[in-house]
Design an enzyme around this catalytic site. Structure first.
Site, PDB file in Angstrom:
ATOM      1  N   HIS A   9       0.824  -1.208   0.000  1.00  0.00           N
ATOM      2  CA  HIS A   9       0.000   0.000   0.000  1.00  0.00           C
ATOM      3  C   HIS A   9       0.861   1.261   0.000  1.00  0.00           C
ATOM      4  O   HIS A   9       2.046   1.237   0.340  1.00  0.00           O
ATOM      5  CB  HIS A   9      -0.918   0.008   1.225  1.00  0.00           C
ATOM      6  CG  HIS A   9      -0.172   0.010   2.524  1.00  0.00           C
ATOM      7  ND1 HIS A   9       0.371   1.153   3.074  1.00  0.00           N
ATOM      8  CD2 HIS A   9       0.138  -0.993   3.380  1.00  0.00           C
ATOM      9  CE1 HIS A   9       0.976   0.863   4.204  1.00  0.00           C
ATOM     10  NE2 HIS A   9       0.858  -0.443   4.419  1.00  0.00           N
ATOM     11  N   GLU A  85      -1.775  -6.946   7.401  1.00  0.00           N
ATOM     12  CA  GLU A  85      -0.425  -6.726   7.907  1.00  0.00           C
ATOM     13  C   GLU A  85      -0.193  -7.583   9.150  1.00  0.00           C
ATOM     14  O   GLU A  85      -1.130  -8.047   9.803  1.00  0.00           O
ATOM     15  CB  GLU A  85      -0.235  -5.231   8.226  1.00  0.00           C
ATOM     16  CG  GLU A  85       1.089  -4.844   8.855  1.00  0.00           C
ATOM     17  CD  GLU A  85       2.299  -5.171   8.008  1.00  0.00           C
ATOM     18  OE1 GLU A  85       2.605  -6.375   7.868  1.00  0.00           O
ATOM     19  OE2 GLU A  85       2.953  -4.234   7.506  1.00  0.00           O
TER      20      GLU A  85
END
Length: 219
Positions: A9, A85
């Site tokens: 990202h 994550e």
């Protein structure tokens, strides 16, 4: 042969503030949004059949911006927590420099970079790899085996875990791997099931170059 493209990202607000983010859902900065759009322009010529992302907004927004910039907004998107994550436990929200001062730089380095270092209440990279690789082989690889180009918008440690598997990295090697914001990492999936890393963009392996337009002489 199909192409797997993985993208971390863009910069988030907590990345900018140097804080441990983990599963905390924070938005992209304007810089992060620009990074995502630039990535989409870079890989626009790769026709994706399906895209995968995590359950976290920063990865989802990055994917949306990439696909819009690549003029492929209608690509089907699958979201799953397995691509989240790494969970940083009690460190989430804390400033990284302040955390290193409190616990010691080497301790925090082991928590962040090593394969088995686990922050209090959180996941190690090995833990992250177990969930992300299980999902990778169960859900993503079958799409590649079907000859489909796949885009994955995820997170630094998720991608690091998959890279460790595909590139056969040792625990010492994976400590040194850095995943930059919105820099595509690409692998060709071969007919025999193996993967080989390729440079991006590699539009020539996806779509043959178009012949130059012929000029039409005026009569």
């Amino acid at each position: 042969m199909a192409l797997l493209v993985m993208v971390r990202h863009g910069q988030s607000i907590w990345n900018l503030e140097n804080r441990f983010t983990g599963w905390t859902d924070v938005p992209l900065t304007e810089k992060g949004r620009a990074e995502a759009r630039a990535c989409g322009e870079l890989i626009y010529c790769v026709p994706f059949a399906v895209a995968f992302t995590s359950k976290l907004t920063r990865a989802q927004d990055t994917l949306r911006l990439i696909l819009e910039a690549a003029d492929q907004p209608d690509v089907p998107v699958i979201e799953d927590q397995a691509l989240n994550e790494r969970h940083y436990g009690e460190l989430q929200g804390l400033n990284k420099a302040e955390t290193a001062a409190k616990y010691g730089e080497e301790t925090v380095r082991q928590w962040r970079r090593s394969l088995e270092g686990r922050p209090p209440g959180g996941e190690s990279l090995k833990d992250t790899a177990l969930r992300s690789l299980r999902y990778f082989y169960e859900k993503i690889v079958p799409e590649l085996e079907a000859g489909k180009n796949v885009l994955v918008s995820a997170h630094g440690n998720t991608i690091r875990a998959i890279l460790m598997e595909l590139d056969h990295l040792s625990p010492e090697q994976v400590e040194k791997v850095e995943i930059e914001y919105c820099v595509p990492v690409a692998f060709e999936h071969q007919a025999d099931g193996t993967f080989s890393q390729v440079l991006m963009p590699r539009c020539d392996i996806i779509r043959p170059p178009q012949p130059p337009a012929r000029s039409i002489a005026r009569l």
